[in-house]
Design an enzyme around this catalytic site. Structure first.
Site, mmCIF file in Angstrom:
data_model
loop_
_atom_site.group_PDB
_atom_site.id
_atom_site.type_symbol
_atom_site.label_atom_id
_atom_site.label_comp_id
_atom_site.label_asym_id
_atom_site.label_seq_id
_atom_site.Cartn_x
_atom_site.Cartn_y
_atom_site.Cartn_z
ATOM 1 C CG ASN A 172 -1.766 1.426 1.330
ATOM 2 O OD1 ASN A 172 -2.907 1.484 0.760
ATOM 3 N ND2 ASN A 172 -1.219 2.242 2.102
ATOM 4 C CD GLU A 173 -1.662 5.633 0.581
ATOM 5 O OE1 GLU A 173 -2.643 6.046 0.039
ATOM 6 O OE2 GLU A 173 -0.814 6.014 1.411
ATOM 7 C CE1 TYR A 298 -8.375 9.806 1.608
ATOM 8 C CE2 TYR A 298 -6.411 8.918 0.517
ATOM 9 C CZ TYR A 298 -7.361 8.906 1.370
ATOM 10 O OH TYR A 298 -7.411 7.427 2.009
ATOM 11 C CD GLU A 355 -6.047 4.464 1.845
ATOM 12 O OE1 GLU A 355 -6.075 5.723 1.757
ATOM 13 O OE2 GLU A 355 -5.243 3.591 1.885
ATOM 14 C CD1 TRP A 402 -8.899 6.499 4.979
ATOM 15 C CD2 TRP A 402 -8.439 4.534 4.891
ATOM 16 N NE1 TRP A 402 -8.102 6.259 6.166
ATOM 17 C CE2 TRP A 402 -7.741 4.903 5.735
ATOM 18 C CE3 TRP A 402 -8.114 3.097 4.334
ATOM 19 C CZ2 TRP A 402 -6.873 4.121 6.572
ATOM 20 C CZ3 TRP A 402 -7.014 2.280 4.958
ATOM 21 C CH2 TRP A 402 -6.607 2.857 6.159
ATOM 22 C CD GLU A 409 -6.336 8.337 9.069
ATOM 23 O OE1 GLU A 409 -5.216 8.515 8.439
ATOM 24 O OE2 GLU A 409 -7.150 7.476 8.823
ATOM 25 C CD1 TRP A 410 -1.381 6.763 8.534
ATOM 26 C CD2 TRP A 410 -0.127 5.122 9.728
ATOM 27 N NE1 TRP A 410 -1.701 5.377 8.103
ATOM 28 C CE2 TRP A 410 -1.053 4.533 8.712
ATOM 29 C CE3 TRP A 410 0.690 4.521 10.361
ATOM 30 C CZ2 TRP A 410 -0.852 3.091 8.696
ATOM 31 C CZ3 TRP A 410 0.702 3.202 10.750
ATOM 32 C CH2 TRP A 410 0.205 2.401 9.482
#
Length: 453
Positions: A172-173, A298, A355, A402, A409-410
């Site tokens: 992922n990413e 996003y 996402e 998402w 959230e990190w």
């Protein structure tokens, strides 16, 4: 169902279109020291001064490890076709390699079986940023051996779950955890070093290729993809310095993983810089055929020259009149449409939007509901933009929101809420938001439309 002011046509979704929700292990599972799980680089990051807002950790998160049946029931209530989740590498291999942890493997057995019983297809992501700290101590992604460690981990998961899981995601990413982990210290492991960043890029690419080969060999009928976070990179202001910064950031963010994995080569500036770390045969090892392209999106990135940063670029600001959502990110549905079309033209693969979503500071209202009109508006206009791209030829085969749950959230800790289900982080109670009901209605409507003669 749709925004009457939207410039995009409603249009039908194709037969077999997959509707889903996404999460990741470290962000929701909790039970960080439970049942033999080892430490990850994010466990260490959370305990580093200034590593995460408010000193928040994923120790408990949403406690999905214990509340998994409840969360699967929420998904069933939404009517989703699929659930994209990640396996925690240190939960199944506490040291990253060597001895396996049966209790950790058993948890994902229970999750997969519960999903299948609910009629929900599991989409398993092998890596969502939680490298075992024991492997980081050996060099992490900057060590070429990490590609082999990852391949062994992928083989363990393929053998254990491949009888029931046919949708597999290698990473992922890629760009986020390498850039923010090795060049801009916004994520674990928090290293700032150009050479380590370049090595990490190349070794992660090698790991991806090895993972594809493992899954092909061990999972009959596997459908394999990788997830890329792609956004157009725009100079904050139109100056030569900002244009140069945007061009290099575009390579590091959008191209250094997609291009070698699918087209077999690095983009020009990165190719020259990364050459010392490329061994004969590496590009063939990286460019392994995949079945679909996973897109997380996003909004655009605005870049500016920043000589103080490792690569001379930094994050700029969107134009002051840009619409934004609850966490300050710019809303540009046209950029989403254009990105889908760009991916289709450049890589010629089916696309799954793995996402897309909107953050905010959602709270439970006095009426007991969680009203999030900003998220409903965002999802409406972005789905309309996606349909417009599809009408223009983008082969989009699925869409995942998402996220299912508000979560860790990190670096932002628990201050940003992206879920369509509200989580009270004191009691861990779940409350579907208005956007959850909106999404369930969208899915029902799209499926009913698909059944029309």
């Amino acid at each position: 169902m749709t925004d009457p002011t939207s410039p995009y046509p409603p249009g039908p979704y194709p037969p077999g279109f997959v509707w889903g929700v996404s999460t990741s292990a470290y962000q929701i599972e909790g039970a960080a020291a439970k049942d033999g799980r080892g430490a990850s680089i994010w466990d260490i990051r959370c305990r580093t001064q200034g590593g995460v807002v408010n000193g928040d950790t994923g120790d408990v998160a949403c406690d999905h490890y214990h509340r998994m049946p409840e969360d699967v029931a929420l998904m069933k209530g939404l009517g989703v076709d699929a659930y994209r989740f990640s396996v925690s590498w240190p939960r199944v291999l506490p040291r990253g390699k060597g001895a396996v942890n049966e209790a950790g493997l058993d948890f994902y057995d229970r999750l997969i079986d519960r999903l299948l019983e609910a009629g929900i297809e599991p989409w398993l992501c092998l890596y969502h940023w939680d490298l075992p700290q024991a492997l980081q101590d050996l060099g992490g992604w900057s060590a070429r051996d990490c590609a082999g460690w990852y391949a062994d981990y992928a083989a363990l998961c393929a053998r254990r779950y491949g009888d029931r899981v046919k949708r597999w995601i290698t990473f992922n990413e890629f760009s986020v955890f390498t850039l923010f982990g090795y060049a801009i210290p916004w994520a674990a492991p928090g290293i700032v070093d150009r050479a380590q960043h370049l090595r990490a890029i190349h070794h992660v690419n090698l790991a991806h290729g090895a993972g594809v080969d493992v899954l092909r060999a061990l999972v009959p009928g596997a459908s394999i993809g990788a997830i890329h976070n792609r956004q157009v990179v725009i100079p904050e202001t139109d100056t030569p310095e900002n244009r140069a910064a945007a061009a290099l950031l575009d390579e590091h963010w959008n191209l250094v993983f997609c291009d070698p994995q699918i087209l077999g080569h690095y983009p020009p500036q990165t190719a020259a810089a990364i050459e010392p770390y490329v061994q004969p045969g590496d590009m063939a090892r990286i460019a392994r055929p995949v079945d679909w392209f996973g897109l997380n999106h996003y909004g655009p990135i605005f870049a500016k020259a920043d000589p103080a940063r490792t690569w001379g670029y930094g994050w700029g600001d969107a134009p002051p009149d840009s619409p934004t959502h609850g966490v300050g990110w710019a809303i540009f549905p046209d950029a989403f449409r254009d990105e889908l079309l760009t991916i289709q033209r450049r890589y010629r693969l089916p696309i799954v939007v793995t996402e897309n979503g909107c953050g905010g500071s959602d709270t439970v209202s006095p009426d007991g509901a969680v009203h999030d009109p900003h998220r409903i508006n965002y999802l409406t206009i972005y789905n309309a933009a996606m349909r417009d791209a599809m009408a223009q030829g983008a082969d989009v085969q699925g869409y995942f929101v998402w996220s299912l749950l508000d979560n860790f959230e990190w670096g932002s800790g628990y201050g940003q809420r992206f879920g369509i289900v509200h989580v009270d982080f004191q009691t861990l109670a779940r409350s579907p938001k208005d956007s959850a009901r909106w999404y369930a209605d969208l899915i029902r409507s799209a499926k009913a439309q698909g059944r029309l003669p």
